[in-house]
Design a protein around this motif. Structure first.
Motif, mmCIF file in Angstrom:
data_model
loop_
_atom_site.group_PDB
_atom_site.id
_atom_site.type_symbol
_atom_site.label_atom_id
_atom_site.label_comp_id
_atom_site.label_asym_id
_atom_site.label_seq_id
_atom_site.Cartn_x
_atom_site.Cartn_y
_atom_site.Cartn_z
ATOM 1 N N LEU A 41 25.258 22.281 -3.618
ATOM 2 C CA LEU A 41 26.709 22.109 -3.637
ATOM 3 C C LEU A 41 27.314 22.869 -4.819
ATOM 4 N N PHE A 42 26.664 22.818 -5.973
ATOM 5 C CA PHE A 42 27.111 23.610 -7.125
ATOM 6 C C PHE A 42 27.032 25.105 -6.816
ATOM 7 N N LEU A 43 25.947 25.521 -6.149
ATOM 8 C CA LEU A 43 25.810 26.929 -5.786
ATOM 9 C C LEU A 43 26.897 27.355 -4.799
ATOM 10 N N ALA A 44 27.196 26.480 -3.845
ATOM 11 C CA ALA A 44 28.251 26.784 -2.867
ATOM 12 C C ALA A 44 29.600 26.928 -3.568
ATOM 13 N N TYR A 45 29.891 26.008 -4.476
ATOM 14 C CA TYR A 45 31.157 26.061 -5.213
ATOM 15 C C TYR A 45 31.270 27.361 -6.014
ATOM 16 N N ASP A 46 30.192 27.703 -6.704
ATOM 17 C CA ASP A 46 30.217 28.903 -7.533
ATOM 18 C C ASP A 46 30.361 30.163 -6.671
ATOM 19 N N SER A 47 29.662 30.196 -5.550
ATOM 20 C CA SER A 47 29.777 31.343 -4.646
ATOM 21 C C SER A 47 31.193 31.478 -4.109
ATOM 22 N N TYR A 48 31.785 30.372 -3.718
ATOM 23 C CA TYR A 48 33.151 30.403 -3.195
ATOM 24 C C TYR A 48 34.133 30.878 -4.263
ATOM 25 N N MET A 50 33.546 32.843 -6.637
ATOM 26 C CA MET A 50 33.353 34.272 -6.891
ATOM 27 C C MET A 50 33.743 35.128 -5.683
ATOM 28 N N GLY A 51 34.219 34.497 -4.617
ATOM 29 C CA GLY A 51 34.655 35.248 -3.446
ATOM 30 C C GLY A 51 33.548 35.569 -2.461
ATOM 31 N N LEU A 52 32.415 34.920 -2.590
ATOM 32 C CA LEU A 52 31.278 35.143 -1.689
ATOM 33 C C LEU A 52 31.261 34.047 -0.622
ATOM 34 N N GLU A 53 32.204 34.151 0.316
ATOM 35 C CA GLU A 53 32.386 33.087 1.297
ATOM 36 C C GLU A 53 31.158 32.863 2.178
ATOM 37 N N THR A 54 30.466 33.933 2.572
ATOM 38 C CA THR A 54 29.287 33.780 3.430
ATOM 39 C C THR A 54 28.185 33.024 2.701
ATOM 40 N N ILE A 55 27.939 33.402 1.466
ATOM 41 C CA ILE A 55 26.909 32.721 0.666
ATOM 42 C C ILE A 55 27.310 31.268 0.432
ATOM 43 N N ALA A 56 28.577 31.023 0.156
ATOM 44 C CA ALA A 56 29.064 29.654 -0.037
ATOM 45 C C ALA A 56 28.844 28.833 1.225
ATOM 46 N N PHE A 57 29.155 29.419 2.387
ATOM 47 C CA PHE A 57 28.973 28.716 3.656
ATOM 48 C C PHE A 57 27.502 28.389 3.896
ATOM 49 N N LEU A 58 26.617 29.347 3.645
ATOM 50 C CA LEU A 58 25.188 29.109 3.848
ATOM 51 C C LEU A 58 24.661 28.035 2.897
ATOM 52 N N ASN A 59 25.120 28.046 1.660
ATOM 53 C CA ASN A 59 24.731 26.986 0.720
ATOM 54 C C ASN A 59 25.266 25.640 1.177
ATOM 55 N N LEU A 61 25.717 24.756 4.259
ATOM 56 C CA LEU A 61 24.847 24.331 5.356
ATOM 57 C C LEU A 61 23.555 23.702 4.823
ATOM 58 N N CYS A 62 23.023 24.263 3.748
ATOM 59 C CA CYS A 62 21.843 23.663 3.097
ATOM 60 C C CYS A 62 22.161 22.270 2.582
ATOM 61 N N PHE A 63 23.361 22.101 2.028
ATOM 62 C CA PHE A 63 23.798 20.790 1.556
ATOM 63 C C PHE A 63 23.854 19.792 2.708
ATOM 64 N N ILE A 64 24.392 20.212 3.840
ATOM 65 C CA ILE A 64 24.474 19.332 5.008
ATOM 66 C C ILE A 64 23.073 18.966 5.493
ATOM 67 N N GLY A 65 22.173 19.947 5.523
ATOM 68 C CA GLY A 65 20.803 19.673 5.939
ATOM 69 C C GLY A 65 20.100 18.688 5.017
ATOM 70 N N ALA A 66 20.242 18.879 3.724
ATOM 71 C CA ALA A 66 19.627 17.950 2.764
ATOM 72 C C ALA A 66 20.238 16.560 2.896
ATOM 73 N N GLY A 67 21.547 16.510 3.115
ATOM 74 C CA GLY A 67 22.209 15.215 3.303
ATOM 75 C C GLY A 67 21.741 14.502 4.554
ATOM 76 N N ALA A 68 21.527 15.256 5.628
ATOM 77 C CA ALA A 68 21.049 14.652 6.877
ATOM 78 C C ALA A 68 19.658 14.053 6.694
ATOM 79 N N VAL A 69 18.767 14.801 6.029
ATOM 80 C CA VAL A 69 17.415 14.283 5.778
ATOM 81 C C VAL A 69 17.480 13.078 4.842
#
Length: 76
Positions: A41-48, A50-59, A61-69
């Protein structure tokens, strides 16, 4: 700075998970999942930020996956 915090959380979580595996436990540790989720989530925030929307989105998704597990582990 957010990326460094995120990576420190993820690394700490992996050390906790490795310790569990070393002790013979095969399930995901809840602390690992929480630290990993917060870290990405911190990585997603930082990517967003910095204007790296794709990287933020992928991070995110990792957050959602970890939350689901994490939630599935609670139901056991």
């Amino acid at each position: 700075m957010s990326s460094a915090i995120g990576l420190i959380l993820i690394i700490t979580g992996w050390f906790i998970q490795a310790k569990e595996f070393y002790q013979g436990k095969k399930a995901f540790n809840q602390t690992f999942l929480a630290l990993y989720g917060l870290g990405v989530l911190f990585l997603a925030y930082d990517s967003y930020k910095m204007g790296l929307e794709t990287i933020a989105f992928l991070n995110f998704l990792c957050f959602i996956g970890a939350g689901a597990v994490f939630l599935m582990n609670f139901k056991k």
